[in-house]
Write a protein that holds these residues in place. Structure first.
Motif, PDB file in Angstrom:
ATOM      1  N   VAL A  79       0.832  -1.214   0.000  1.00  0.00           N
ATOM      2  CA  VAL A  79       0.000   0.000   0.000  1.00  0.00           C
ATOM      3  C   VAL A  79       0.863   1.260   0.000  1.00  0.00           C
ATOM      4  O   VAL A  79       0.534   2.253  -0.652  1.00  0.00           O
ATOM      5  N   GLU A  80       2.010   1.209   0.692  1.00  0.00           N
ATOM      6  CA  GLU A  80       2.889   2.395   0.719  1.00  0.00           C
ATOM      7  C   GLU A  80       3.546   2.610  -0.636  1.00  0.00           C
ATOM      8  O   GLU A  80       3.713   3.745  -1.071  1.00  0.00           O
ATOM      9  N   ALA A  82       2.269   1.686  -3.478  1.00  0.00           N
ATOM     10  CA  ALA A  82       1.207   2.126  -4.386  1.00  0.00           C
ATOM     11  C   ALA A  82       0.890   3.609  -4.207  1.00  0.00           C
ATOM     12  O   ALA A  82       0.566   4.291  -5.177  1.00  0.00           O
ATOM     13  N   ASN A  83       1.015   4.113  -2.985  1.00  0.00           N
ATOM     14  CA  ASN A  83       0.634   5.507  -2.729  1.00  0.00           C
ATOM     15  C   ASN A  83       1.818   6.471  -2.726  1.00  0.00           C
ATOM     16  O   ASN A  83       1.646   7.654  -2.458  1.00  0.00           O
ATOM     17  N   SER A  84       3.019   5.980  -3.009  1.00  0.00           N
ATOM     18  CA  SER A  84       4.204   6.826  -2.865  1.00  0.00           C
ATOM     19  C   SER A  84       4.369   7.819  -4.012  1.00  0.00           C
ATOM     20  O   SER A  84       4.417   7.442  -5.181  1.00  0.00           O
ATOM     21  N   GLN A  99      -1.077  -1.648  -9.260  1.00  0.00           N
ATOM     22  CA  GLN A  99      -2.540  -1.766  -9.373  1.00  0.00           C
ATOM     23  C   GLN A  99      -2.968  -3.213  -9.551  1.00  0.00           C
ATOM     24  O   GLN A  99      -4.136  -3.550  -9.363  1.00  0.00           O
ATOM     25  N   HIS A 104      -6.986  -5.013  -1.828  1.00  0.00           N
ATOM     26  CA  HIS A 104      -6.834  -4.000  -0.820  1.00  0.00           C
ATOM     27  C   HIS A 104      -6.285  -4.492   0.532  1.00  0.00           C
ATOM     28  O   HIS A 104      -5.256  -4.025   1.002  1.00  0.00           O
ATOM     29  N   ASN A 108      -2.457  -4.067   2.370  1.00  0.00           N
ATOM     30  CA  ASN A 108      -2.205  -3.378   3.643  1.00  0.00           C
ATOM     31  C   ASN A 108      -1.160  -4.094   4.491  1.00  0.00           C
ATOM     32  O   ASN A 108      -0.577  -3.485   5.391  1.00  0.00           O
TER      33      ASN A 108
END
Ligand SMILES: Cc1cc2nc3c(=O)[nH]c(=O)nc-3n(C[C@H](O)[C@H](O)[C@H](O)COP(=O)(O)OP(=O)(O)OC[C@H]3O[C@@H](n4cnc5c(N)ncnc54)[C@H](O)[C@@H]3O)c2cc1C
Ligand code: FES
Ligand code: FES
Lengths: 289, 161
Positions: A79-80, A82-84, A99, A104, A108
């Motif tokens: 998740v980190e 993917a969001n970085s 992706q 989900h 996490n």
């Protein structure tokens, strides 16, 4: 089912984890995100003597840009990644690939280090690090060792990491200015392991591939460079003929395994189709840039 | 080999709990069998179905893929806790209205996973809702009604600001 009996040690420091790995040998097993290890325990497909939990060890996570290299700590969760913003800006291939990585709730917990340590043949991150020419950094009580991605993936769930070594970080050169990347995958359900997929990094000029890396996953026992397909394309103006030549050459690059995700023949077909799509997309992205 | 155990202290649905657990026990067996929170279900026990979803330190995780000992010091919330605080009362109402559950086995996991889209609601497409719920199996509804219920709840929250 329920996991078999094992001992559990929560490592407090990196040094402690390394010492435990050294002492326990094959009996010790690192527990990172647990998203691959726990299923095998619950199904009793593996029976380690001791789990060495590294979730509370500090200094194993995080994403930083150091010069022209992005450093990703092994315990960085999907998740980190993917969001970085660093990944989005400097490693768009990985951003696109993320992706497709699991669902989900799995993202996490699951970690990039776990994914690369495990080397599942259908996983996305191993293909990306090979396509991007990354370096995997492992550490044991004897010290630190850097392994080029080309030398790291050996076979089905087999890597150059020794049993007493901890994967600590992944060093990935930033995608060069002017390069384009494309990540494509086919899975039965979004987030499931791939039936077929590829990671493509290219330098395009005047609709001609000057430089190209195509790494296939999901069909082979490990992420595999499509050397023949690359040779069929580089230096030629992109055309329908060129696309066909790449697909034909791919038949010699790949030797797909039949598994629950599909037969060998179907996987080869899918990889050929994806190759055409990826190269079309690379030309389009290069044109838009 | 003897059964290895460890003492853990954690918060479950707002309550502080200290217990000794077998180290091989996963979080959902702990929640169900030791604490009686039977809202978290076990479908596959290998990460595929999502029926076991629980919230640990504000993130949804697979309760069957995390050991109870790993929740030491954590803040765990199950569907019972979410229900009690009223955080998802509107989502639950919309599930009932839209008939988004039949046998109900998948429902707690669906609710907890969908709740993440409601924290800080943004306009999302049905495609994105499906993507977000892609790790949760439902063998009854065919998903359409679930997506409807989630979509209605998000839109309502956005309208009401
Ligand atoms: C339903 C489901 C769908 C999934 N779909 C995908 C998918 O589409 N793509 C994908 O890539 N993955 C997928 N996964 C797997 C997921 O991404 C895992 O998180 C990942 O493969 C392993 O990471 P982990 O941190 O969970 O590792 P763990 O499960 O904790 O460990 C995996 C193995 O690696 C070893 N290990 C872990 N970290 C280290 C380290 N730092 N040093 C040395 N050894 C280490 C462990 O000892 C173990 O043998 C899926 C999982 C599930 C349950
Ligand atoms: S019971 Fe955990 S994912 Fe199915
Ligand atoms: S309502 Fe029965 S599994 Fe979803």
């Amino acid at each position: 089912m329920k996991a078999p009996k094992f001992n559990y040690i929560k490592a407090e420091t990196r040094q402690q984890a390394l010492e435990l790995l050294d002492q326990l040998g094959e009996e010790g097993r690192i527990l990172a995100g647990g998203q691959s290890l726990m299923p095998t325990l619950n199904m009793r497909l593996s029976q380690p003597g001791t789990l060495i939990d590294i979730n509370k060890v500090s200094g194993l996570g995080g994403i930083t840009l150091e010069g022209n290299v992005v450093r990703i700590g092994a315990m960085t969760r999907h998740v980190e990644v993917a969001n970085s913003p660093i990944i989005a800006e400097h490693l768009p291939l990985i951003a696109e690939a993320m992706q497709h990585v699991a669902h989900h709730a799995v993202r996490n917990r699951g970690t990039i280090g776990g994914s690369i340590a495990l080397a599942d043949p259908a996983a996305e991150m191993p293909a990306c690090v090979l396509a991007l020419g990354a370096t995997l950094v492992v550490e044991s009580v004897k010290g630190r060792r850097e392994i080029a991605a080309e030398d790291y993936f050996k076979g089905l769930y087999e890597t150059a990491r020794e049993a007493n070594e901890l994967l600590v970080e992944i060093l990935i050169p930033v995608e060069k200015l002017g390069d384009v990347s494309v990540f494509l995958e086919l899975a039965q359900r979004h987030g499931d392991f791939a039936m077929a997929g590829l990671a493509c990094v290219a330098r395009v000029s005047n609709k001609t591939f000057e430089d190209l890396r195509l790494v296939y996953f999901g069909s082979e026992d490990k992420p595999t460079l499509g050397t023949g397909a690359i040779a069929a394309v580089v230096g030629r103006t992109w055309s329908a003929d060129c696309k066909e030549a790449a697909a034909n050459a791919l038949a010699n690059d790949l030797d797909p395994m039949t598994n629950l995700q599909g037969s060998a023949a179907m996987k080869l077909h899918l990889q050929k189709v994806l190759t055409g799509r990826a190269l079309d997309a690379a030309i389009e992205r290069a044109g838009a840039a | 080999m003897n059964e290895a155990t460890l003492e853990i202290s954690l918060t479950v649905n707002g309550e502080q709990i200290t217990k000794t657990v077998p180290v091989r026990q996963h979080l959902v067996d702990f929640l169900r069998n030791e604490l009686g929170f039977t809202g978290s279900h076990l479908g596959c026990e290998h990460g595929v179905c999502g029926a076991c979803s629980v919230r640990v330190d504000d993130a949804v995780v697979r309760g069957c893929l995390m050991l109870a000992v790993q929740a030491d010091g954590a803040n765990v919330v199950t569907v019972e806790g979410l229900t009690e605080t009223g955080e998802i009362a509107d989502l639950q109402k919309n599930f009932v209205e839209r008939n988004a559950m039949q046998c109900g086995y998948c429902t707690p996991g669906m609710l907890i996973t969908a709740a993440e889209l409601l924290h800080d609601p943004k306009p999302v497409s049905r495609e994105e809702i499906r993507g977000h719920l892609s790790g949760n199996f439902c063998r009854c509804t065919g998903y359409h009604a679930i997506v409807d219920a989630v979509e209605t709840t998000i839109n309502k929250r956005l309208e009401e600001g």
